[in-house]
Design a protein around this motif. Structure first.
Motif, PDB file in Angstrom:
ATOM      1  N   SER A   8       0.868  -1.175   0.000  1.00 18.52           N
ATOM      2  CA  SER A   8       0.000   0.000   0.000  1.00 18.52           C
ATOM      3  C   SER A   8       0.909   1.230   0.000  1.00 18.52           C
ATOM      4  N   PHE A   9       0.335   2.370  -0.269  1.00 16.16           N
ATOM      5  CA  PHE A   9       1.109   3.600  -0.255  1.00 16.16           C
ATOM      6  C   PHE A   9       1.762   3.798   1.108  1.00 16.16           C
ATOM      7  N   GLU A  10       0.997   3.557   2.159  1.00 16.19           N
ATOM      8  CA  GLU A  10       1.501   3.754   3.514  1.00 16.19           C
ATOM      9  C   GLU A  10       2.655   2.801   3.834  1.00 16.19           C
ATOM     10  N   GLU A  11       2.530   1.555   3.397  1.00 15.52           N
ATOM     11  CA  GLU A  11       3.598   0.573   3.633  1.00 15.52           C
ATOM     12  C   GLU A  11       4.863   0.972   2.862  1.00 15.52           C
ATOM     13  N   ALA A  12       4.675   1.432   1.642  1.00 13.13           N
ATOM     14  CA  ALA A  12       5.818   1.841   0.826  1.00 13.13           C
ATOM     15  C   ALA A  12       6.505   3.050   1.444  1.00 13.13           C
ATOM     16  N   MET A  13       5.727   4.010   1.931  1.00 13.69           N
ATOM     17  CA  MET A  13       6.306   5.193   2.562  1.00 13.69           C
ATOM     18  C   MET A  13       7.062   4.822   3.835  1.00 13.69           C
ATOM     19  N   GLU A  14       6.500   3.914   4.613  1.00 15.70           N
ATOM     20  CA  GLU A  14       7.167   3.477   5.844  1.00 15.70           C
ATOM     21  C   GLU A  14       8.509   2.803   5.521  1.00 15.70           C
ATOM     22  N   SER A  15       8.506   1.939   4.517  1.00 10.67           N
ATOM     23  CA  SER A  15       9.746   1.283   4.099  1.00 10.67           C
ATOM     24  C   SER A  15      10.759   2.300   3.592  1.00 10.67           C
ATOM     25  N   LEU A  16      10.280   3.276   2.840  1.00 10.07           N
ATOM     26  CA  LEU A  16      11.159   4.314   2.312  1.00 10.07           C
ATOM     27  C   LEU A  16      11.766   5.135   3.450  1.00 10.07           C
ATOM     28  N   GLU A  17      10.969   5.456   4.448  1.00 10.88           N
ATOM     29  CA  GLU A  17      11.474   6.204   5.602  1.00 10.88           C
ATOM     30  C   GLU A  17      12.541   5.404   6.349  1.00 10.88           C
ATOM     31  N   GLN A  18      12.347   4.099   6.482  1.00 11.13           N
ATOM     32  CA  GLN A  18      13.341   3.259   7.143  1.00 11.13           C
ATOM     33  C   GLN A  18      14.649   3.238   6.353  1.00 11.13           C
ATOM     34  N   ILE A  19      14.539   3.191   5.037  1.00 14.00           N
ATOM     35  CA  ILE A  19      15.726   3.194   4.183  1.00 14.00           C
ATOM     36  C   ILE A  19      16.482   4.514   4.346  1.00 14.00           C
ATOM     37  N   VAL A  20      15.751   5.619   4.338  1.00 16.51           N
ATOM     38  CA  VAL A  20      16.384   6.928   4.482  1.00 16.51           C
ATOM     39  C   VAL A  20      17.110   7.012   5.825  1.00 16.51           C
ATOM     40  N   GLU A  21      16.455   6.570   6.895  1.00 20.54           N
ATOM     41  CA  GLU A  21      17.077   6.584   8.218  1.00 20.54           C
ATOM     42  C   GLU A  21      18.361   5.756   8.231  1.00 20.54           C
ATOM     43  N   LYS A  22      18.290   4.571   7.634  1.00 17.06           N
ATOM     44  CA  LYS A  22      19.454   3.682   7.617  1.00 17.06           C
ATOM     45  C   LYS A  22      20.611   4.324   6.847  1.00 17.06           C
ATOM     46  N   LEU A  23      20.316   4.931   5.704  1.00 17.38           N
ATOM     47  CA  LEU A  23      21.366   5.570   4.909  1.00 17.38           C
ATOM     48  C   LEU A  23      21.919   6.817   5.607  1.00 17.38           C
ATOM     49  N   GLU A  24      21.051   7.539   6.328  1.00 10.27           N
ATOM     50  CA  GLU A  24      21.511   8.736   7.030  1.00 10.27           C
ATOM     51  C   GLU A  24      22.437   8.406   8.191  1.00 10.27           C
ATOM     52  N   GLU A  25      22.293   7.207   8.759  1.00  5.81           N
ATOM     53  CA  GLU A  25      23.172   6.797   9.853  1.00  5.81           C
ATOM     54  C   GLU A  25      24.620   6.724   9.382  1.00  5.81           C
ATOM     55  N   GLY A  26      24.820   6.347   8.121  1.00 10.10           N
ATOM     56  CA  GLY A  26      26.138   6.370   7.536  1.00 10.10           C
ATOM     57  C   GLY A  26      27.039   5.200   7.861  1.00 10.10           C
ATOM     58  N   ASP A  27      26.552   4.200   8.592  1.00 11.70           N
ATOM     59  CA  ASP A  27      27.410   3.073   8.949  1.00 11.70           C
ATOM     60  C   ASP A  27      27.075   1.820   8.142  1.00 11.70           C
ATOM     61  N   VAL A  28      26.583   2.018   6.925  1.00  9.37           N
ATOM     62  CA  VAL A  28      26.233   0.917   6.041  1.00  9.37           C
ATOM     63  C   VAL A  28      27.382   0.724   5.043  1.00  9.37           C
ATOM     64  N   PRO A  29      27.834  -0.510   4.858  1.00  5.62           N
ATOM     65  CA  PRO A  29      28.883  -0.748   3.857  1.00  5.62           C
ATOM     66  C   PRO A  29      28.427  -0.266   2.476  1.00  5.62           C
ATOM     67  N   LEU A  30      29.376   0.158   1.658  1.00  2.00           N
ATOM     68  CA  LEU A  30      29.081   0.762   0.360  1.00  2.00           C
ATOM     69  C   LEU A  30      28.176  -0.107  -0.513  1.00  2.00           C
ATOM     70  N   GLU A  31      28.510  -1.396  -0.644  1.00  4.15           N
ATOM     71  CA  GLU A  31      27.713  -2.278  -1.504  1.00  4.15           C
ATOM     72  C   GLU A  31      26.271  -2.382  -1.005  1.00  4.15           C
ATOM     73  N   GLU A  32      26.121  -2.481   0.311  1.00  2.00           N
ATOM     74  CA  GLU A  32      24.774  -2.557   0.886  1.00  2.00           C
ATOM     75  C   GLU A  32      24.046  -1.228   0.709  1.00  2.00           C
ATOM     76  N   ALA A  33      24.759  -0.123   0.856  1.00  2.00           N
ATOM     77  CA  ALA A  33      24.158   1.202   0.697  1.00  2.00           C
ATOM     78  C   ALA A  33      23.619   1.376  -0.723  1.00  2.00           C
ATOM     79  N   ILE A  34      24.378   0.887  -1.707  1.00  2.00           N
ATOM     80  CA  ILE A  34      23.924   0.993  -3.098  1.00  2.00           C
ATOM     81  C   ILE A  34      22.653   0.175  -3.300  1.00  2.00           C
TER      82      ILE A  34
END
Length: 79
Positions: A8-34
């Motif tokens: 659903s739109f809401e589920e997709a937005m929630e997943s997208l927000e989690q991805i943004v948070e994870k990438l903003e933390e900055g401790d994700v290996p490069l390959e995983e970040a891509i």
């Protein structure tokens, strides 16, 4: 996890927000970040498509006779 097209739109937005948070933390290996970034872009496209679909549905409304009528909004001008 559901296929992205089934989200659903809401589920997709929630997943997208989690991805943004994870990438903003900055401790994700490069390959995983891509990989995560690509998932985020796909979710962003999905959300855009869902919003566009709703927008298209809202541009047509039923008039009193039950006929479809084009509907447009007029933005108010601010003084």
């Amino acid at each position: 996890m559901k296929d992205q097209q089934e989200l659903s739109f809401e589920e997709a937005m929630e997943s997208l927000e989690q991805i943004v948070e994870k990438l903003e933390e900055g401790d994700v290996p490069l390959e995983e970040a891509i990989s995560i970034y690509k998932q985020g872009m796909n979710l962003s496209r999905l959300c855009h498509m869902k919003l566009k679909s709703v927008e298209n549905q809202l541009t047509e409304i039923l008039n009193e006779d039950g006929q479809l009528e084009s509907f447009t909004t007029v933005e108010e001008e601010t003084p």
